[in-house]
Design a protein around this motif. Sequence first.
Motif, PDB file in Angstrom:
ATOM      1  N   ALA A 128       1.895   3.371   1.815  1.00 45.38           N
ATOM      2  CA  ALA A 128       2.248   2.105   2.040  1.00 45.38           C
ATOM      3  C   ALA A 128       3.690   1.746   1.992  1.00 45.38           C
ATOM      4  CB  ALA A 128       1.723   0.999   0.941  1.00 45.38           C
ATOM      5  N   SER A 129       4.175   0.746   2.549  1.00 49.65           N
ATOM      6  CA  SER A 129       5.584   0.176   2.571  1.00 49.65           C
ATOM      7  C   SER A 129       5.599  -1.234   1.615  1.00 49.65           C
ATOM      8  CB  SER A 129       5.854  -0.303   3.988  1.00 49.65           C
ATOM      9  OG  SER A 129       5.888   0.840   4.765  1.00 49.65           O
ATOM     10  N   VAL A 130       6.742  -1.369   0.962  1.00 48.69           N
ATOM     11  CA  VAL A 130       6.948  -2.467   0.296  1.00 48.69           C
ATOM     12  C   VAL A 130       8.230  -3.243   0.724  1.00 48.69           C
ATOM     13  CG1 VAL A 130       7.457  -3.202  -2.329  1.00 48.69           C
ATOM     14  CG2 VAL A 130       6.183  -1.163  -1.723  1.00 48.69           C
ATOM     15  N   PRO A 131       7.504  -4.327   1.378  1.00 47.72           N
ATOM     16  CA  PRO A 131       8.895  -4.951   2.303  1.00 47.72           C
ATOM     17  C   PRO A 131       9.628  -5.954   1.043  1.00 47.72           C
ATOM     18  CG  PRO A 131       6.882  -5.430   3.269  1.00 47.72           C
ATOM     19  CD  PRO A 131       6.503  -4.524   1.834  1.00 47.72           C
ATOM     20  N   GLN A 132      10.916  -6.080   1.439  1.00 47.29           N
ATOM     21  CA  GLN A 132      11.728  -6.824   0.417  1.00 47.29           C
ATOM     22  C   GLN A 132      11.893  -8.274   0.502  1.00 47.29           C
ATOM     23  OE1 GLN A 132      13.041  -5.075  -2.303  1.00 47.29           O
ATOM     24  NE2 GLN A 132      11.375  -3.587  -1.498  1.00 47.29           N
ATOM     25  N   GLN A 133      11.373  -8.731   1.665  1.00 44.25           N
ATOM     26  CA  GLN A 133      11.651 -10.240   1.862  1.00 44.25           C
ATOM     27  C   GLN A 133      10.695 -10.464   3.160  1.00 44.25           C
ATOM     28  OE1 GLN A 133      15.392 -12.849   2.934  1.00 44.25           O
ATOM     29  NE2 GLN A 133      15.565 -10.853   4.033  1.00 44.25           N
ATOM     30  N   LEU A 134      10.309 -11.596   3.125  1.00 44.87           N
ATOM     31  CA  LEU A 134       9.511 -12.435   4.253  1.00 44.87           C
ATOM     32  C   LEU A 134      10.610 -13.435   4.854  1.00 44.87           C
ATOM     33  CD1 LEU A 134       6.859 -13.437   5.577  1.00 44.87           C
ATOM     34  CD2 LEU A 134       6.649 -15.148   3.515  1.00 44.87           C
ATOM     35  N   VAL A 135      10.439 -13.386   6.223  1.00 50.01           N
ATOM     36  CA  VAL A 135      11.561 -14.184   7.174  1.00 50.01           C
ATOM     37  C   VAL A 135      10.655 -14.842   7.951  1.00 50.01           C
ATOM     38  CG1 VAL A 135      13.456 -14.204   8.668  1.00 50.01           C
ATOM     39  CG2 VAL A 135      13.325 -12.666   6.781  1.00 50.01           C
ATOM     40  N   ALA A 136      10.765 -16.140   8.278  1.00 44.90           N
ATOM     41  CA  ALA A 136      10.144 -17.041   9.405  1.00 44.90           C
ATOM     42  C   ALA A 136      11.282 -17.321  10.165  1.00 44.90           C
ATOM     43  CB  ALA A 136       9.623 -18.339   8.581  1.00 44.90           C
ATOM     44  N   ALA A 182       2.423  -6.980  -9.762  1.00 39.28           N
ATOM     45  CA  ALA A 182       2.228  -6.248  -8.685  1.00 39.28           C
ATOM     46  C   ALA A 182       3.085  -6.672  -7.527  1.00 39.28           C
ATOM     47  CB  ALA A 182       0.416  -6.137  -8.194  1.00 39.28           C
ATOM     48  N   ALA A 183       3.149  -5.587  -6.782  1.00 37.95           N
ATOM     49  CA  ALA A 183       4.018  -5.549  -5.530  1.00 37.95           C
ATOM     50  C   ALA A 183       3.015  -6.384  -4.339  1.00 37.95           C
ATOM     51  CB  ALA A 183       4.463  -4.128  -4.879  1.00 37.95           C
ATOM     52  N   TYR A 184       3.985  -6.692  -3.307  1.00 37.25           N
ATOM     53  CA  TYR A 184       3.392  -7.126  -2.043  1.00 37.25           C
ATOM     54  C   TYR A 184       3.608  -5.956  -1.039  1.00 37.25           C
ATOM     55  CZ  TYR A 184       2.191 -10.468   1.887  1.00 37.25           C
ATOM     56  OH  TYR A 184       1.803 -11.073   3.093  1.00 37.25           O
ATOM     57  N   VAL A 185       2.592  -5.380  -0.616  1.00 35.90           N
ATOM     58  CA  VAL A 185       2.699  -4.320   0.153  1.00 35.90           C
ATOM     59  C   VAL A 185       2.092  -4.456   1.551  1.00 35.90           C
ATOM     60  CG1 VAL A 185       2.425  -2.615  -1.829  1.00 35.90           C
ATOM     61  CG2 VAL A 185       0.417  -2.845  -0.637  1.00 35.90           C
ATOM     62  N   THR A 186       2.474  -3.384   2.682  1.00 38.01           N
ATOM     63  CA  THR A 186       2.002  -3.516   3.933  1.00 38.01           C
ATOM     64  C   THR A 186       1.639  -2.018   4.131  1.00 38.01           C
ATOM     65  OG1 THR A 186       4.221  -3.229   4.561  1.00 38.01           O
ATOM     66  CG2 THR A 186       3.488  -5.453   4.956  1.00 38.01           C
ATOM     67  N   ILE A 187       0.408  -1.760   5.087  1.00 38.46           N
ATOM     68  CA  ILE A 187      -0.410  -0.526   4.716  1.00 38.46           C
ATOM     69  C   ILE A 187      -0.901  -0.738   6.403  1.00 38.46           C
ATOM     70  CG2 ILE A 187      -2.232  -1.523   3.826  1.00 38.46           C
ATOM     71  CD1 ILE A 187      -2.586   1.310   2.547  1.00 38.46           C
ATOM     72  N   HIS A 188      -0.944   0.551   6.900  1.00 32.70           N
ATOM     73  CA  HIS A 188      -1.801   0.844   8.020  1.00 32.70           C
ATOM     74  C   HIS A 188      -3.332   0.605   7.756  1.00 32.70           C
ATOM     75  CE1 HIS A 188      -3.879   2.747  11.575  1.00 32.70           C
ATOM     76  NE2 HIS A 188      -2.809   2.952  12.183  1.00 32.70           N
ATOM     77  N   ARG A 189      -4.163  -0.025   8.499  1.00 36.88           N
ATOM     78  CA  ARG A 189      -5.546  -0.356   7.844  1.00 36.88           C
ATOM     79  C   ARG A 189      -6.278   1.154   7.698  1.00 36.88           C
ATOM     80  NH1 ARG A 189      -8.120  -5.020   8.615  1.00 36.88           N
ATOM     81  NH2 ARG A 189     -10.366  -4.914   8.098  1.00 36.88           N
ATOM     82  N   ALA A 190      -5.987   2.110   8.762  1.00 38.03           N
ATOM     83  CA  ALA A 190      -6.783   3.121   8.383  1.00 38.03           C
ATOM     84  C   ALA A 190      -6.265   3.865   7.198  1.00 38.03           C
ATOM     85  CB  ALA A 190      -6.336   4.388   9.719  1.00 38.03           C
ATOM     86  N   ASP A 191      -4.836   3.920   6.787  1.00 38.87           N
ATOM     87  CA  ASP A 191      -4.541   4.454   5.518  1.00 38.87           C
ATOM     88  C   ASP A 191      -5.382   3.972   4.494  1.00 38.87           C
ATOM     89  OD1 ASP A 191      -2.996   6.134   6.833  1.00 38.87           O
ATOM     90  OD2 ASP A 191      -1.143   4.832   6.574  1.00 38.87           O
ATOM     91  N   LEU A 192      -5.505   2.508   4.303  1.00 38.03           N
ATOM     92  CA  LEU A 192      -6.188   1.706   3.352  1.00 38.03           C
ATOM     93  C   LEU A 192      -7.925   2.125   3.244  1.00 38.03           C
ATOM     94  CD1 LEU A 192      -6.447  -0.270   1.226  1.00 38.03           C
ATOM     95  CD2 LEU A 192      -6.775  -2.093   2.858  1.00 38.03           C
ATOM     96  N   HIS A 193      -8.224   2.213   4.562  1.00 38.92           N
ATOM     97  CA  HIS A 193      -9.721   2.911   4.551  1.00 38.92           C
ATOM     98  C   HIS A 193      -9.687   4.297   3.933  1.00 38.92           C
ATOM     99  CE1 HIS A 193     -13.381   4.372   6.359  1.00 38.92           C
ATOM    100  NE2 HIS A 193     -13.918   3.251   6.167  1.00 38.92           N
TER     101      HIS A 193
END
Length: 403
Positions: A67-75, A99-110
């Motif tokens: 996964a990735s762990v983004p450092q910021q949310l920007v609008a 816990a962290a907020y992570v972003t992940i490829h759906r296939a990687d999570l599966h």
Amino acid sequence: MRKQVLIAGGGIAGMAAALGASHAGWDARLFERAQEFSEVGAGVQLGPNVVRRLQAWGLQKALHAVASVPQQLVARCGRSGKVLAGAPLGQSMVDRYGAAYVTIHRADLHSLLWYAASERADVFINPGQEVVEVLGTERVTTIRTSLNKEIEGDALMLADGVWSKLRGPLLGDASRPRVSGHLAYRALLPMADVPAGWRSNEVTVWLGPHMHAVHYPVRRGEMMNIVVIIEGPAPEDMEHWDHAANAQALEQALQGCASSLQDLVRSVPAAGKAWRLWPLSDRTPLQGPEGMAKGLVGLIGDAAHPMRPYLAQGAGMAIEDAAELQRALAMDDLDVALRLRRYALNRWERNARVQARSIRNGNIFHATGPVRWGRDLSMRLLGARLMDVPWLYRGDGSSASSL
């Protein structure tokens, strides 16, 4: 004698259900139509409420390996490209929510869930076998598979998605998922092919009239997931929801948007990559526990509560469901129907709230006129406070305003 749960569907919800049942001391037999287990799609955002559940299953190390762990949310404003607001992620989420907020490829999570389930001796995975009929749900559950095998279990979990063919007959509900009128264009781009100004470890959201876009890193920052959602008619064949998308049609729909967003969208075909089109469908928010369990049959994930992606919690709610299923199945002093009833009672209100908030967010994201102006002003004034969702990330039901 160990009890056994049968699981219809081998996607994220099904794999999570198998893990939850196994950790509760049950045998889990999972049936999936496809010969090979895979998960289509692109990126998934997992809030700390979900990551904590994965940690409890011992998957922290495996998760952070892919996964990735983004450092910021920007609008940003979809028209001008100007920043409207920002909120910290990274260590800030760990400090606030454990816990962290992570972003992940759906296939990687599966794959992560599949591997964890397949490593457990009490999980039996059956590819190339679809549950085509439920023959009985009284003292035991009996299913028939596409290989014409009849199998008994102590409970049945439906994890066969928004277009579940088993849900209606078992719940006595003939309604079909509703078409949202929103189309999601999705693409994955190697980070080296992303325009230089957008190669960042952030979740960026663009808000514009009748549209919005979001992009963030996946696969340890090696790729960027890009999603653009516009309003428009869906293809006729709704059940086959992943369609080859027309890049030119998407570019035309974004005329009038910020040039930098258009450049990012054009970088996908320029790199030889394709857009995929997902027409979005959902159901009205759950009205009670009966939408998640009836007798010896339970529903998990999109089979029970399909939701729009405007709170980024579709996969997350399925994993939360599985964690609650684990707690319920472990209640050995209750009969199985009461355990599933307890599961449904403890989950339906939270799922309904997330469904409703997702719909509300979509209206806010795509707003026009005075509502859009008010949204932008509120974001400039309240910033990170408006973009935080404590009731969701804590999982404690407390109320808070959110984007």
